[in-house]
Motif scaffolding. Structure first.
Motif, short mmCIF file in Angstrom:
data_model
loop_
_atom_site.label_atom_id
_atom_site.label_comp_id
_atom_site.label_asym_id
_atom_site.label_seq_id
_atom_site.Cartn_x
_atom_site.Cartn_y
_atom_site.Cartn_z
N GLN A 100 -10.95 -16.95 -32.72
CA GLN A 100 -10.99 -15.39 -32.72
C GLN A 100 -10.27 -14.68 -31.51
N ARG A 101 -10.43 -15.39 -30.23
CA ARG A 101 -9.84 -14.64 -29.22
C ARG A 101 -8.14 -14.78 -29.54
N ILE A 102 -7.64 -15.81 -30.15
CA ILE A 102 -6.35 -15.88 -30.12
C ILE A 102 -5.81 -14.84 -31.21
N ARG A 103 -6.75 -14.59 -32.19
CA ARG A 103 -6.24 -13.49 -33.11
C ARG A 103 -6.46 -12.31 -32.57
N GLN A 104 -7.32 -11.97 -31.81
CA GLN A 104 -7.50 -10.60 -30.85
C GLN A 104 -6.15 -10.41 -30.22
N THR A 146 -0.13 -32.10 -26.90
CA THR A 146 -0.61 -31.40 -25.66
C THR A 146 -1.29 -30.15 -26.18
N MET A 147 -1.93 -29.57 -25.18
CA MET A 147 -2.57 -28.34 -25.36
C MET A 147 -1.87 -27.02 -24.98
N PHE A 148 -0.64 -27.25 -25.33
CA PHE A 148 0.24 -26.24 -24.90
C PHE A 148 1.48 -25.72 -25.88
N ALA A 149 1.69 -24.57 -25.93
CA ALA A 149 3.03 -23.95 -26.47
C ALA A 149 3.94 -23.68 -25.66
N TRP A 150 5.15 -23.94 -25.84
CA TRP A 150 6.27 -23.63 -24.94
C TRP A 150 7.27 -22.54 -25.82
N ALA A 151 7.09 -21.40 -25.24
CA ALA A 151 7.84 -20.39 -26.12
C ALA A 151 8.85 -19.64 -25.60
N PRO A 152 10.06 -19.64 -26.05
CA PRO A 152 11.23 -18.90 -25.33
C PRO A 152 10.95 -17.46 -25.55
N VAL A 209 0.21 -20.08 -33.65
CA VAL A 209 1.85 -19.89 -34.30
C VAL A 209 1.80 -18.68 -35.32
N GLU A 210 0.65 -18.82 -36.13
CA GLU A 210 0.78 -18.24 -37.26
C GLU A 210 0.71 -16.37 -36.92
N SER A 211 -0.59 -16.24 -36.05
CA SER A 211 -0.77 -14.94 -36.00
C SER A 211 0.23 -14.40 -34.79
N PHE A 212 0.62 -15.18 -34.06
CA PHE A 212 1.76 -14.51 -32.72
C PHE A 212 2.73 -14.32 -33.70
N GLY A 213 3.42 -15.09 -34.68
CA GLY A 213 4.60 -14.89 -35.41
C GLY A 213 4.43 -13.63 -36.14
N ARG A 214 3.35 -13.15 -36.76
CA ARG A 214 3.01 -11.99 -37.61
C ARG A 214 3.22 -10.88 -36.49
N ALA A 215 2.69 -10.99 -35.40
CA ALA A 215 3.03 -9.95 -34.47
C ALA A 215 4.19 -9.77 -33.92
N GLY A 216 5.34 -10.73 -34.12
CA GLY A 216 6.60 -10.46 -33.79
C GLY A 216 7.10 -11.27 -32.54
N PHE A 217 6.06 -12.35 -32.28
CA PHE A 217 6.48 -13.61 -31.05
C PHE A 217 6.46 -14.73 -31.70
N ASP A 218 7.68 -15.16 -32.03
CA ASP A 218 7.91 -16.51 -32.59
C ASP A 218 7.62 -17.80 -31.64
N ILE A 219 6.65 -18.59 -31.95
CA ILE A 219 6.44 -19.47 -31.23
C ILE A 219 6.60 -21.03 -31.84
N PRO A 220 7.42 -21.94 -31.41
CA PRO A 220 7.63 -23.28 -31.98
C PRO A 220 6.10 -24.03 -32.00
N SER A 221 6.08 -24.72 -33.04
CA SER A 221 4.69 -25.33 -33.40
C SER A 221 4.69 -26.58 -32.52
N PRO A 222 3.99 -26.77 -31.35
CA PRO A 222 4.11 -28.16 -30.61
C PRO A 222 3.33 -29.09 -31.26
N PRO A 223 4.03 -30.37 -31.20
CA PRO A 223 3.66 -31.50 -31.98
C PRO A 223 2.24 -32.52 -31.16
N LYS A 243 -6.27 -26.84 -34.78
CA LYS A 243 -6.58 -25.42 -35.14
C LYS A 243 -6.00 -24.30 -34.53
N ARG A 244 -6.31 -24.31 -33.20
CA ARG A 244 -5.80 -23.44 -32.36
C ARG A 244 -4.37 -23.02 -32.42
N ARG A 245 -3.71 -24.49 -32.26
CA ARG A 245 -2.34 -24.36 -32.37
C ARG A 245 -1.76 -23.58 -33.75
#
Length: 395
Positions: free
Chosen positions: A380-384, A326-332, A310-324, A304-306
């Protein structure tokens, strides 16, 4: 000329400055000033262990006999519980006496195995980027590391074959880590079959880090290299209670596989430690043998956090590939900020938005084009954080 007693010691000189230090200093200064940081920097799980695990710890700790020295290789009950886990999860039967060793977390186990099997000047193949201990455990042990580009698992293996042919001296070991920290890439059994073939053809040891075996989001549980026929001739695999059972501070991990490699690890460890606190080990038995509902709940929480990230950061202009996994996202790093490199980008991001991330350079030279985000803040903190980023990315 330097003053006597001021030069770094030999192993200190082999370690570069800590890449995360500047970002960590900024975080400490912010917290000292009472400023809020939304911290995705460290992969430090914020979830709690299941109640039955904590109750078992308290129960055993109440026994005065439980406070004596424990066993370096792990108490027999825990080694047997771990073999039952491998049998259930991977259909792999392990000998708890000769093919399993309990470690003080997988990180300690990897470092001690490096000490056990490495001679000065040995060449070790390590993915770049990868978790720092994969490289620096061997560097501390005196090895020379051949960092092989990790754009994709298949290309890594092909390049590793080339490295085996061209390195002088020839490599003696190769590190694998799937699901990968930091890149979150996954592999199937065919990859491991090919890796075992490469290892046997080139007389090298395989070291598999499977710390994220239970944090996957596609309904396809990651395999173990030990499922491959003949893998135990050349491979040892590390797992951990930290992420699966939300027990990072408890420091319990395992090594399993080749009896020769396990024996070497046990021998080195016998000189260095008396094992984890016995109540912690018995509580780990309760974790492995008890109800597993909380493992599925933790997996769903990270998923759910992932999705929110991915959705909220994408709307903010930061595109993050969705990790299949782990508890990490690896973002260019976005193109307009690419000239900064990962350390300066991470510092600038925190200074202007209060969002902390891990610079990709900390995972290897080839990681400098990325940053890593740990899924350790709630939704909530992710959306913030995403709201904080909107102005930064111009959205």
């Amino acid at each position: 000329m330097s003053q006597p007693g001021t030069d770094p010691f030999y192993r200190e000189r082999r370690l570069p400055p800590y890449v995360f230090a500047e970002v960590n200093r900024m975080k400490a200064a912010w917290r000292k000033d009472g400023r809020d940081i939304i911290d995705f920097g460290m992969g430090n799980p914020d979830l709690a262990p299941a109640p039955h695990i904590i109750e078992k710890l308290k129960e055993v700790a109440a026994d005065p006999r439980a406070h004596r020295y424990s066993a370096s290789q792990g108490v027999p009950a825990l080694r047997r519980a771990f073999t039952r886990y491998y049998d259930r999860r991977f259909d792999v039967g392990l000998n708890p006496e000769t093919e399993v060793c309990v470690t003080l977390g997988s990180k300690e186990g990897l470092a001690n195995l490096a000490q056990a099997i490495t001679a000065p000047g040995d060449v070790i193949i390590v993915p770049d980027p990868s978790y720092p201990i994969h490289m620096f455990g061997f560097i501390i042990a005196g090895a020379a590391v051949r960092a092989v580009s990790f754009a994709s698992p298949e290309q890594f293996l092909a390049d590793a074959v080339t490295a085996c042919k061209r390195s002088v001296p020839a490599p003696s070991a190769m590190v694998l880590n799937f699901p990968s920290n930091p890149t979150a890439q996954v592999v199937d059994l065919d990859f491991y079959r090919e890796a075992v073939k490469v290892a046997k053809a080139n007389d090298i040891v395989l070291i598999s880090d499977l710390a994220y075996s239970e944090i996957y989001f596609d309904g396809n549980p990651p395999p173990s290299i030990l499922q491959v026929e003949g893998a135990r001739d050349v491979a040892v695999e590390f797992t951990s209670m930290s992420k699966t059972y939300s027990m990072p501070g408890w420091r319990i991990g395992f090594a399993a596989g080749s009896a020769r490699l396990i024996a070497a690890l046990k021998r080195v460890k016998s000189y260095l430690d008396y094992g984890a606190f016995t109540p912690v080990q018995i509580a780990a038995v309760a974790a492995l043998d008890g109800p597993q509902d909380h493992v599925a709940i933790a997996r769903e929480t990270y998923k759910k956090r992932r999705d929110v990230l991915v959705e909220s950061f994408g709307r903010a202009g930061f595109d993050i590939p969705s990790p299949p996994a782990t508890m990490f996202a690896w973002a260019p790093i976005p193109e307009r900020f690419a000239h900064m490199g990962s350390v300066e980008f991470a510092k600038d991001l925190m200074e202007k938005t209060g969002v902390a991330v891990a610079p990709g350079l900390g995972f290897g030279e080839r990681g400098d084009t990325h940053i890593r985000l740990a899924l350790v803040e709630n939704e909530q903190r992710i959306r913030q954080a995403a709201r904080n980023l909107k102005g930064y990315f111009g959205n």
